[in-house]
Design an enzyme around this catalytic site. Structure first.
Site, PDB file in Angstrom:
ATOM      1  N   SER A  84      41.217  36.510  28.661  1.00 23.17           N
ATOM      2  CA  SER A  84      40.823  37.767  28.026  1.00 23.17           C
ATOM      3  C   SER A  84      39.733  37.518  26.980  1.00 23.17           C
ATOM      4  O   SER A  84      38.690  36.953  27.314  1.00 23.17           O
ATOM      5  CB  SER A  84      42.049  38.468  27.442  1.00 23.17           C
ATOM      6  N   GLU A 119      43.047  45.518  36.915  1.00 25.86           N
ATOM      7  CA  GLU A 119      42.509  45.329  35.571  1.00 25.86           C
ATOM      8  C   GLU A 119      41.318  46.217  35.295  1.00 25.86           C
ATOM      9  O   GLU A 119      40.399  46.312  36.118  1.00 25.86           O
ATOM     10  CB  GLU A 119      42.038  43.881  35.387  1.00 25.86           C
ATOM     11  N   HIS A 157      46.290  42.178  34.138  1.00 22.54           N
ATOM     12  CA  HIS A 157      45.522  41.422  33.159  1.00 22.54           C
ATOM     13  C   HIS A 157      46.297  40.183  32.699  1.00 22.54           C
ATOM     14  O   HIS A 157      47.502  40.234  32.474  1.00 22.54           O
ATOM     15  CB  HIS A 157      45.236  42.351  31.967  1.00 22.54           C
TER      16      HIS A 157
END
Length: 319
Positions: free
Chosen positions: A165, A259, A289
């Protein structure tokens, strides 16, 4: 990559950002529920988000045989995490996610352990400073400092950067900072569900919003804005998708189909290819995610095994 079944609602409107009907494996649903928990308090402050993120990461239990040691990594706090008997000459720098504003090394020790075991290497999980207290580019500088620390350790021959991320975005930012300073680069890099566009130009932020348990567009804007602190969202060190990526090391990028950041991953992969970087791309079907952090999920374990194989392959190619 996943055996989850998909059952789409026949209503087209529900597939365009409103709502979708899908069935998931129990493990995937649990991961999705934990992601939803991160945004379960409507009026959450940064401190609330940090608490929620820590509570999610507390689900990932560190094995009893893990070798753990706190360390000052060139001025940046970090934690050594190793599986027993791994080769000490390779170090994986683990850069946690959390929208640049939350998360810490302690919460990612279990991921560091799995990566250590899979890659036959030591992991150094970095506690970089967080925004708003430490906005862009300070977290990038912290990761770069930890990298230099690892590279300078006796007997270390190989160093790899791995992040998820926002941490995946920081991996690319750190590579660019090191390259532009004409320093020796890591031997490979891995970015899981990377956030690489703080301008929020990816169409999937809205087109896949109905699939994502996180409000990705709002988080990119809100937490990304906190991190930028007035800097240009298209600055190449803040949003590497807009950078010249030539000269970066072999890179593995992973993203799930469910996502909002799907296009961040696909766009950075295309940019890496355009700029002549060796890149591999894995898409997790029906996975959310940052699924590799969810240690209870069989696909998370399988994914870290593949990441380990990629790292070992890159190291072997340099021998």
């Amino acid at each position: 990559m996943s055996s989850d079944s998909t059952e789409w609602d026949d209503n087209p409107a529900s597939q365009n950002g409103k709502e979708s009907t899908m069935t998931y494996s129990p493990d995937t649903q649990r991961a999705r529920d934990l992601l939803s928990y991160l945004v379960s308090e409507p009026d959450a402050t940064i401190e609330d988000y940090r608490r929620l993120y820590d509570e999610v990461c507390s689900n990932f239990e560190l094995p009893a045989d893990a070798e753990v040691e706190d360390v000052d990594a060139g001025g940046t706090p970090a934690i050594w995490v190793s599986a027993p008997g791994v080769d000490p000459d390779t170090v994986i720098i683990v850069v946690h996610g959390g929208g640049f504003t939350m998360g810490n090394a302690k919460g990612y020790r279990e991921l560091g352990y799995r990566l250590s075991k899979a890659a036959n290497a030591r992991a150094l999980v970095v506690d970089y400073r967080l925004a708003p207290e430490a906005p862009f580019p300070l977290p990038v500088e912290d990761v770069a400092s930890a990298y230099r620390f690892a590279r300078g350790q006796d007997g270390v021959r190989n160093v790899v950067l791995v992040g998820d991320s926002a941490g995946g975005g920081l991996v690319f930012s750190t590579l660019l900072m090191l390259r532009d300073a004409q320093e020796r680069l890591p031997d490979a890099a891995v970015a899981m569900s990377p956030l690489v566009d703080l301008a929020g130009e990816g169409a999937s932020l809205t087109e896949r919003a109905h699939l994502d348990p996180l409000p990705a567009a709002a988080l990119v804007s809100g937490l990304g804005g906190t991190y930028l602190n007035g800097a240009d969202p298209m600055h190449p060190l803040a949003s590497p998708v807009y950078a010249d990526l030539a000269g970066l090391p072999p890179t593995l990028v992973l993203v799930g189909t469910d996502e909002g950041l799907y296009d961040d991953a696909t766009r950075i992969v295309e940019k890496l290819k355009e700029d002549g970087v060796e890149v591999r791309f894995e898409v997790g079907e029906n996975l959310p995610h940052i699924w590799p952090i969810f240690s209870f999920h069989p696909e998370a374990v399988a994914t870290t095994d593949r990441i380990g194989a990629f790292i070992r392959e890159q190291i072997s190619a340099k021998l």
